[in-house]
Design an enzyme around this catalytic site. Structure first.
Site, PDB file in Angstrom:
ATOM      1  CB  ILE A  33      21.214  40.134  40.598  1.00 53.69           C
ATOM      2  CG1 ILE A  33      20.827  41.710  40.929  1.00 53.69           C
ATOM      3  CG2 ILE A  33      19.856  39.307  40.875  1.00 53.69           C
ATOM      4  CD1 ILE A  33      19.770  42.282  40.230  1.00 53.69           C
ATOM      5  N   GLY A  34      24.482  40.661  41.717  1.00 60.25           N
ATOM      6  CA  GLY A  34      25.788  40.797  41.208  1.00 60.25           C
ATOM      7  C   GLY A  34      26.614  41.426  42.250  1.00 60.25           C
ATOM      8  CB  SER A  35      29.147  41.409  44.196  1.00 58.97           C
ATOM      9  OG  SER A  35      29.699  40.531  43.395  1.00 58.97           O
ATOM     10  N   GLY A  36      30.274  44.052  42.808  1.00 58.58           N
ATOM     11  CA  GLY A  36      31.433  44.868  42.465  1.00 58.58           C
ATOM     12  C   GLY A  36      32.523  45.314  43.184  1.00 58.58           C
ATOM     13  CG  PHE A  38      34.736  49.905  46.381  1.00 63.49           C
ATOM     14  CD1 PHE A  38      35.363  49.426  47.283  1.00 63.49           C
ATOM     15  CD2 PHE A  38      34.982  50.389  45.243  1.00 63.49           C
ATOM     16  CE1 PHE A  38      36.786  49.409  46.858  1.00 63.49           C
ATOM     17  CE2 PHE A  38      36.458  50.756  44.967  1.00 63.49           C
ATOM     18  CZ  PHE A  38      37.293  49.952  45.739  1.00 63.49           C
ATOM     19  CB  SER A  39      28.742  48.072  44.415  1.00 62.85           C
ATOM     20  OG  SER A  39      29.038  47.362  43.429  1.00 62.85           O
ATOM     21  CB  VAL A  41      23.777  44.459  41.966  1.00 66.56           C
ATOM     22  CG1 VAL A  41      22.400  44.879  41.224  1.00 66.56           C
ATOM     23  CG2 VAL A  41      24.782  45.771  41.764  1.00 66.56           C
ATOM     24  CE  LYS A  72      27.473  49.712  41.426  1.00 73.79           C
ATOM     25  NZ  LYS A  72      28.057  50.304  40.118  1.00 73.79           N
ATOM     26  CG  ASP A 173      34.848  49.541  32.384  1.00 73.05           C
ATOM     27  OD1 ASP A 173      35.747  48.724  31.414  1.00 73.05           O
ATOM     28  OD2 ASP A 173      34.442  48.995  33.454  1.00 73.05           O
TER      29      ASP A 173
END
Ligand SMILES: Nc1ncnc2c1ncn2[C@@H]1O[C@H](COP(=O)(O)OP(=O)(O)OP(=O)(O)O)[C@@H](O)[C@H]1O
Length: 416
Positions: A33-36, A38-39, A41, A72, A173
């Site tokens: 459902i998502g990514s950052g 270094f991660s 989700v 995450k 942020d």
């Protein structure tokens, strides 16, 4: 590395993650459902066994009536050492410090091994605010949200940020991409990767954090800054983005941004003067000149949100037929001092609510029950302890700027 080789590695890593989650009581789905940076989700499900052992998880998911969570997965083996040593622990401790608020994503628990850290988070499945603004703009064929919707969302955001600041955390942020929405349209502040302790009152920070478009001018000028005041600037940018569908200052270079900031925001025709005034109050170059959160919450553009909150509460929480002395015990019963009936209305809202007496409340037409009182109260940011004790204090507000009680009177609940 060849694409096929990379894919195989990814599949192996994913299977490892499935096993690691299962060993800790969660069923990891393949839905990313998502990514950052270094991660990644993923959607996951809490097992009954896990819920028995984790009270945070159990109490929250019971209210939501599902077992879904967002996991995450941070690849600490691949992330820079500074990230794992400094930013990840800060993210976890900030989430722990801000537990629990309706408008802040909740961290249920973490587990880790030498390669990965897992954060089990409350699921906010309806995308982020940026996606919502873009989708709504396309649907309306007009950039931005209706002011009424922006007001409702800002109310929740102010509540979340006030809760963070009161808990000693500055987010640093705040941006539309870090504001998620859940399936009830409830706003959830997320991504505490740059958050920090606000420390002593007036202590200053010096790290550049966040995205340039939302960053306060004092940070762009590399000055020492107050984290709470920097968050207020970002709130102004977010409000501007909500009501116009654009960013107020858009420039790649910091000095170009500073030039635009000094000139101040320009507004589309048709935007209410009250909303413009609130945005200007937040986008003040001098940090100390910015409106404080309390002033934002009581700004005249915001007041209809407070009013709507009360009307929702008054109209949409139908009281069950009276059964004197019988108290429905809810899981969060507070041994409250059910002392006097409501006398004074909350100072903050006194001017707007002076007319809200028992009679005027009763003259509102109650809507038929749409949800149980607790659900309605939840979505309005109110906490009910019990539902059936006429003339008694039965709940309170969860809004950190809105200190009020909920009283039960025949036919209605009153907020005072
Ligand atoms: N609790 C959640 N519920 C639903 N989706 C989430 C949740 N947390 C994160 N996501 C999704 O995953 C994405 C990445 O999460 P997050 O922003 O926390 O990671 P990050 O590594 O800090 O990202 P970045 O590097 O962009 O700062 C988010 O943009 C969002 O789409």
């Amino acid at each position: 590395m060849k694409a096929a080789g990379r894919k195989k590695l990814d599949q192996r890593a994913f299977l490892e993650q499935v096993h690691e989650c299962r060993d800790n009581g969660y069923l990891l789905s393949s839905k990313k459902i998502g990514s950052g940076a270094f991660s990644k989700v993923y959607l996951a499900y809490a097992t009954q066994e896990r819920m028995r052992h984790n009270s945070k998880l159990a109490s929250d998911l019971r209210g939501k009536r599902h077992t879904m969570v967002a996991i995450k997965i941070v690849s600490t083996a691949e992330a820079p050492a500074e990230f794992s040593r400094k930013f990840l622990p800060r993210e976890i401790s900030s989430l722990n410090a801000t537990y629990k608020h309706l408008n802040v994503v909740q961290l249920y628990e973490t587990f880790a091994n030498s390669r990965r850290t897992y954060l089990v988070l409350e699921l906010a499945a309806h995308g982020d605010l940026l996606e919502h603004i873009n989708a709504t703009s396309a649907h309306r064929r007009c950039p931005g949200l209706e002011e009424e919707e922006a007001r409702r969302l800002l109310w929740q955001l102010v509540s979340a940020v006030a809760h963070c600041h009161n808990s000693g955390i500055v987010h640093r942020d705040l941006k539309c991409e870090n504001i998620l929405l859940d399936d009830r349209g409830c706003l959830k502040l997320s991504d505490f990767g740059f958050a920090n302790r606000s420390g002593l009152k007036n202590s200053l920070l010096s790290t550049f954090c966040g995205s340039v478009a939302y960053t306060a001018p004092e940070i762009l000028m590399s000055k020492k800054y107050n984290g709470e005041q920097a968050d207020l600037w970002s709130l102004g940018v977010i409000l501007y983005a909500m009501v116009t569908g654009k960013l107020p200052f858009k420039e790649c270079q910091p000095h170009g941004m500073l030039y635009l900031m000094r000139r101040g925001p320009t507004f589309r025709p048709g935007l209410s003067p009250e909303c413009q005034d609130l945005i200007r109050g937040l986008l003040q170059l001098r940090p100390r000149a910015r409106l404080a959160l309390q002033q934002v919450a009581t700004h005249h553009w915001m007041l209809p949100a407070a009013h709507a909150l009360f009307c929702t509460t008054l109209c949409a929480i139908p009281e069950k037929p009276e059964k004197p002395q019988l108290q429905t015990s809810l899981d969060n019963v507070e041994p409250s001092a059910d002392s006097d009936p409501p006398r004074s209305l909350l100072q903050l809202w006194r001017p707007q609510l002076q007319g809200t007496s028992h009679e005027s409340a009763s003259s509102l037409t109650p809507e038929p029950p749409r949800a149980c009182p607790r659900q309605v109260a939840d979505s309005a940011g109110l906490q009910l302890w019990r539902t059936e004790t006429a003339g008694r204090r039965v709940g309170r507000s969860r809004h950190p700027l809105l200190l009020c009680s909920i009283w039960s009177v025949p036919g209605h609940y009153l907020v005072s």
